[in-house]
Design a protein around this motif. Sequence first.
Motif, PDB file in Angstrom:
ATOM      1  N   TYR A 127       0.786  -1.191   0.074  1.00 15.13           N
ATOM      2  CA  TYR A 127      -0.022   0.092  -0.031  1.00 15.13           C
ATOM      3  C   TYR A 127       0.929   1.285   0.088  1.00 15.13           C
ATOM      4  CZ  TYR A 127      -3.895  -3.198   1.012  1.00 15.13           C
ATOM      5  OH  TYR A 127      -4.753  -4.349   1.001  1.00 15.13           O
ATOM      6  N   LEU A 128       0.243   2.343   0.000  1.00 15.74           N
ATOM      7  CA  LEU A 128       0.982   3.546   0.045  1.00 15.74           C
ATOM      8  C   LEU A 128       1.126   4.347   1.458  1.00 15.74           C
ATOM      9  CD1 LEU A 128      -0.280   4.678  -3.478  1.00 15.74           C
ATOM     10  CD2 LEU A 128       2.205   4.484  -2.859  1.00 15.74           C
ATOM     11  N   PHE A 129       1.960   3.664   2.123  1.00 17.86           N
ATOM     12  CA  PHE A 129       2.293   4.392   3.281  1.00 17.86           C
ATOM     13  C   PHE A 129       3.407   5.413   3.443  1.00 17.86           C
ATOM     14  CE2 PHE A 129      -0.006   0.864   5.100  1.00 17.86           C
ATOM     15  CZ  PHE A 129      -0.630   0.941   6.069  1.00 17.86           C
ATOM     16  N   ARG A 130       3.184   6.253   4.056  1.00 13.99           N
ATOM     17  CA  ARG A 130       4.258   7.294   4.103  1.00 13.99           C
ATOM     18  C   ARG A 130       4.417   8.278   5.472  1.00 13.99           C
ATOM     19  NH1 ARG A 130       4.910   5.196  -0.146  1.00 13.99           N
ATOM     20  NH2 ARG A 130       5.308   5.781  -2.035  1.00 13.99           N
ATOM     21  N   ASP A 131       5.612   8.476   5.874  1.00 20.46           N
ATOM     22  CA  ASP A 131       6.012   9.393   6.924  1.00 20.46           C
ATOM     23  C   ASP A 131       5.091  10.699   6.683  1.00 20.46           C
ATOM     24  OD1 ASP A 131       7.375   7.247   8.288  1.00 20.46           O
ATOM     25  OD2 ASP A 131       9.149   7.960   7.314  1.00 20.46           O
ATOM     26  N   GLY A 132       4.535  11.102   7.862  1.00 19.21           N
ATOM     27  CA  GLY A 132       3.947  12.727   7.747  1.00 19.21           C
ATOM     28  C   GLY A 132       5.028  13.898   7.509  1.00 19.21           C
ATOM     29  N   GLU A 158       0.428   2.850  15.595  1.00 18.47           N
ATOM     30  CA  GLU A 158       1.461   1.770  15.434  1.00 18.47           C
ATOM     31  C   GLU A 158       1.003   0.690  16.508  1.00 18.47           C
ATOM     32  OE1 GLU A 158       3.037   1.382  13.001  1.00 18.47           O
ATOM     33  OE2 GLU A 158       3.550   3.495  12.160  1.00 18.47           O
ATOM     34  N   PRO A 159       1.380  -0.428  16.191  1.00 16.50           N
ATOM     35  CA  PRO A 159       1.219  -1.645  17.131  1.00 16.50           C
ATOM     36  C   PRO A 159       1.649  -1.361  18.786  1.00 16.50           C
ATOM     37  CG  PRO A 159       2.311  -2.571  14.956  1.00 16.50           C
ATOM     38  CD  PRO A 159       2.305  -1.067  15.027  1.00 16.50           C
ATOM     39  N   GLU A 160       2.663  -0.472  18.761  1.00 14.57           N
ATOM     40  CA  GLU A 160       2.789  -0.018  20.280  1.00 14.57           C
ATOM     41  C   GLU A 160       2.381   1.082  20.911  1.00 14.57           C
ATOM     42  OE1 GLU A 160       5.659   2.024  17.440  1.00 14.57           O
ATOM     43  OE2 GLU A 160       4.996   0.131  17.493  1.00 14.57           O
ATOM     44  N   GLY A 161       1.132   1.452  20.034  1.00 15.91           N
ATOM     45  CA  GLY A 161       0.479   2.419  20.466  1.00 15.91           C
ATOM     46  C   GLY A 161       0.469   4.008  20.276  1.00 15.91           C
ATOM     47  N   THR A 162       1.882   4.209  19.290  1.00 20.39           N
ATOM     48  CA  THR A 162       2.027   5.475  19.251  1.00 20.39           C
ATOM     49  C   THR A 162       1.667   6.093  17.915  1.00 20.39           C
ATOM     50  OG1 THR A 162       4.201   4.771  18.258  1.00 20.39           O
ATOM     51  CG2 THR A 162       4.344   5.291  20.504  1.00 20.39           C
ATOM     52  N   PRO A 163       1.278   7.414  17.587  1.00 20.51           N
ATOM     53  CA  PRO A 163       1.031   7.869  16.257  1.00 20.51           C
ATOM     54  C   PRO A 163       2.057   7.320  15.454  1.00 20.51           C
ATOM     55  CG  PRO A 163       0.578   9.597  17.729  1.00 20.51           C
ATOM     56  CD  PRO A 163       1.497   8.396  18.663  1.00 20.51           C
ATOM     57  N   GLY A 164       1.819   6.976  14.164  1.00 21.01           N
ATOM     58  CA  GLY A 164       2.520   6.368  13.220  1.00 21.01           C
ATOM     59  C   GLY A 164       2.661   7.253  11.563  1.00 21.01           C
ATOM     60  N   GLN A 165       2.712   6.252  10.856  1.00 21.76           N
ATOM     61  CA  GLN A 165       2.593   6.560   9.385  1.00 21.76           C
ATOM     62  C   GLN A 165       1.286   7.094   8.924  1.00 21.76           C
ATOM     63  OE1 GLN A 165       5.017   3.462   7.524  1.00 21.76           O
ATOM     64  NE2 GLN A 165       6.165   4.739   6.744  1.00 21.76           N
ATOM     65  N   TRP A 166       1.230   7.446   7.889  1.00 20.73           N
ATOM     66  CA  TRP A 166       0.063   7.740   7.038  1.00 20.73           C
ATOM     67  C   TRP A 166      -0.263   6.881   5.681  1.00 20.73           C
ATOM     68  CZ3 TRP A 166      -2.973  12.340   8.360  1.00 20.73           C
ATOM     69  CH2 TRP A 166      -2.530  13.210   9.625  1.00 20.73           C
ATOM     70  N   TYR A 167      -1.454   6.484   5.434  1.00 22.70           N
ATOM     71  CA  TYR A 167      -1.784   5.726   4.178  1.00 22.70           C
ATOM     72  C   TYR A 167      -2.663   6.471   3.113  1.00 22.70           C
ATOM     73  CZ  TYR A 167      -6.112   4.195   6.332  1.00 22.70           C
ATOM     74  OH  TYR A 167      -7.680   4.188   6.707  1.00 22.70           O
ATOM     75  N   LEU A 168      -2.565   6.435   1.996  1.00 18.62           N
ATOM     76  CA  LEU A 168      -3.373   7.048   1.202  1.00 18.62           C
ATOM     77  C   LEU A 168      -4.586   6.296   0.846  1.00 18.62           C
ATOM     78  CD1 LEU A 168      -3.421   9.435  -1.143  1.00 18.62           C
ATOM     79  CD2 LEU A 168      -2.504   7.754  -2.585  1.00 18.62           C
ATOM     80  N   HIS A 169      -5.550   7.039   0.802  1.00 16.49           N
ATOM     81  CA  HIS A 169      -7.026   6.513   0.355  1.00 16.49           C
ATOM     82  C   HIS A 169      -7.788   7.868  -0.739  1.00 16.49           C
ATOM     83  CE1 HIS A 169      -8.794   9.028   3.565  1.00 16.49           C
ATOM     84  NE2 HIS A 169      -8.002   8.542   4.350  1.00 16.49           N
ATOM     85  N   LEU A 170      -7.626   7.544  -2.109  1.00 14.85           N
ATOM     86  CA  LEU A 170      -8.283   8.480  -2.716  1.00 14.85           C
ATOM     87  C   LEU A 170      -9.796   8.578  -2.466  1.00 14.85           C
ATOM     88  CD1 LEU A 170      -6.211   8.469  -6.190  1.00 14.85           C
ATOM     89  CD2 LEU A 170      -5.946   9.852  -4.382  1.00 14.85           C
ATOM     90  N   PHE A 171     -10.200   7.586  -2.037  1.00 14.97           N
ATOM     91  CA  PHE A 171     -11.735   7.210  -1.911  1.00 14.97           C
ATOM     92  C   PHE A 171     -11.902   7.381  -0.172  1.00 14.97           C
ATOM     93  CE2 PHE A 171     -10.728   6.073  -5.975  1.00 14.97           C
ATOM     94  CZ  PHE A 171     -12.043   6.669  -6.757  1.00 14.97           C
TER      95      PHE A 171
END
Length: 564
Positions: A127-132, A158-171
Amino acid sequence: MTSEWWRTAAIYQIYPRSFADANGDGMGDLAGITAHLADLAELGIDAIWLSPFYTSPQRDAGYDVADYCDVDPLFGTLADFDAMVAEAHARDIRVIVDLVPNHSSDQHDWFQAALAAPAGSAERARYLFRDGRGTDGELPPNNWESVFGGPAWTRVTEPEGTPGQWYLHLFDSSQPDFDWTNEEVREEFRRILRFWLDRGVDGFRVDVAHGMIKAEGLPDWTPPAEGGSMGGAGGVGGAGVPLEPAISTEPGDGAPYWGQDGVHEIYRDWRALLDTYPGERILAAEAWVDPLPRVAKWVRPDEMHQAFNFAYLETPWQSDALRRVIDDSIAAFAAVGAPSTWVLSNHDVVRHATRLALTEPNPQGHGVGPRTPGLGDPETGLRRARAATTLMLALPGSAYLYQGEELGLPEVVELRDDARQDPTWFRTNGERYGRDGCRVPLPWTASAPSYGFGPTDAAWLPQPESWASFARDAQRGAPDSTLSLYRALLAGRRTHGLASGSLEWLAGETPEVLSFRNGDVIVVANTGSASVALPAGEVLLASGPLDEASVLLPGDTTVWLRTA
């Protein structure tokens, strides 16, 4: 079944959840489709196209797929699908299924694995995961907006409970985009294609066929405020002026997520796979790009077979605009050896029995509702819709029909707010009505529960009381009904070879009139309001009543003639 059937086919779109409900739960299903294939054979179509019926949480009516190789229990089982295909083929009806390759559901096993895996993992690379952006990655990677409204990025925990990456969803946020630069994604879709081809499907309508590849670097981009949600020309009113194109003619100048050159490599690969199967299996592109010569790139000889002609769909009911788009369509598709397709309605746009009477522009995807400006007169809308279809089915090429248009169904404008289900409605806080109005379950029997949609009163979207007058049983055999008109048009199209013919414009004296010859048929369409003189000849059929002597053609009426 003839060679290269797709060049001339009349293809009927089925939106499964709204077509027919066999078990009474209020949701259309595959058994319901099978039960009504005789009605479609009687109508005279050559193929059906089914919107998604795959396993899905149904956040976007099945366009959020959790398992591409199984049937959602809402619609039945794989055995039900096989029975439907067998019955369709027994009636010489081909079966095309929807494929949704731009994104999956967030409930897909792959995405769930991606959420559980760390940044940089093979699972996330699908998928299109990216750092913010920002000091702590608190800002989305770019400024892209979702087709359904709101941001196109969602941040994960993230699995450890911290804010993590972003994923793209055009919809919707429940529809993460695949990364099509990943070979694992490409191989998975080859497997999916083979799965359904092995079950006998005759082709695939490819959802968002102009998406999938994003511009390198994912640059910021702000679309024109007046543009349609999917790109292309935007939207149109009934006899008004269409909106300006929402994107430019070449990749890189417009939306960095639509129409990138890399999509064509994918379709060449798919075409080579389909060509290993017998029976001319096809690919049809949903590609909202502009202008028409650019759309034609999707149907070059080694790519797809058809592309939806959205430029034609979005053309207003005006003679000069129609003549221009017909000429441009035939020229653009012929230049790459493909047939033009013609379409007036589908599950994503306002039904043309309503749209063609609108007096204000209506961007694609916005829908209409009680507060929409410029709602037109329903009688005018139906008259223009019948005339527009009578024109369309006389054109050379392949034609697509959307379930219910053969009944003259209008858009359901007065849906209750609490009944709406389109993600667009929710993501825009009710600013856009979305597409529910064209998806209301069909009426089959005027006096039956749910108007014959199913054996009970249940319907996943409420049906208006007016549905009784549009029911199929009320129209069958009535010579002036819209159903009878469609049956006559499809029969005449086949009898006179119009789909494989050629178009010759005839001189006209009135600006509002279109007149052309296709084989032994002369077609005259009056897009104006005043009656005009009708050429001499035998009237084969007309979209509306003519005067007793058949010497005048009323406004908003199309006629087929045969000269001596």
